[in-house]
Design a protein around this motif. Sequence first.
Motif, PDB file in Angstrom:
ATOM      1  N   CYS A  95       1.057  -1.395   0.034  1.00  8.94           N
ATOM      2  CA  CYS A  95       0.062  -0.102  -0.023  1.00  8.94           C
ATOM      3  C   CYS A  95       0.794   1.214   0.101  1.00  8.94           C
ATOM      4  N   HIS A  96       0.343   2.292  -0.722  1.00  7.36           N
ATOM      5  CA  HIS A  96       1.043   3.512  -0.546  1.00  7.36           C
ATOM      6  C   HIS A  96       1.087   4.080   0.773  1.00  7.36           C
ATOM      7  N   CYS A 102      -3.245  -3.055   1.457  1.00 10.95           N
ATOM      8  CA  CYS A 102      -4.288  -1.928   1.368  1.00 10.95           C
ATOM      9  C   CYS A 102      -5.545  -2.085   2.456  1.00 10.95           C
TER      10      CYS A 102
HETATM   11 ZN   LIG Z   1      -3.468   0.877  -0.746  1.00 11.30          ZN
END
Ligand SMILES: [Zn+2]
Length: 212
Positions: A95-96, A102
């Motif tokens: 995930c960012h 996520c």
């Molecule tokens: Zn994510």
Amino acid sequence: MSDLAATMDWAKGGGLVPLVVQHAHDGRVLMLGYTNRAALEETLATGEVHFWSRSRQRIWRKGETSGHVLALVSLAADCDGDALLCQAIPKGPTCHRGTASCFDGDAPAHAWLNELEALIDARGSADPATSYVARLLAAPPARRGQKVGEEGVEVAIAAASGSDEALVGEAADLVFHLLVLLRGRGLALADVVGELARRHRRSSVATVDVGA
Ligand SMILES: [Zn+2]
């Protein structure tokens, strides 16, 4: 997997199908994306997971800017060919936000073992003066073997005369030191799990043979 693109039902979703990415070792769901035929072919050709970015309207190689790529292990269509399940090994957080998945919420308990391995890996390059793991990894291999032996004996003693709590604590120490020992040899828990799976398959085949 090579005929996969041809078997998918691309029409149903207007050329896109959802692709669920699962950690190949622990089964944790890492993310959901969409793929079109070209992105799927890129994934199969490169061994790294590609998506179709609906916001940018282009093929997107996961990790192209962050470096956190997803190394493809397997891809399979669902029952009616309108969704894909992808097993992958993530190189870094998926995930960012910097999290492994996520999706928030508890990972399966055994998923923590992968995170622990990653931590052991990271500590390996730390200063042995401040990191116990770095100290163990810098020591001769016999030291790591000795620790596993000691922890094994403590597990045995706890099993014979200790409380459940004591046994779980000693078993945790044993698993931790076993992971460090494997890491010292450049091996991982996945190698051990793979061997267990192979043995299971062999014994299943043997059972069938005996029955037949
Ligand atoms: Zn994510």
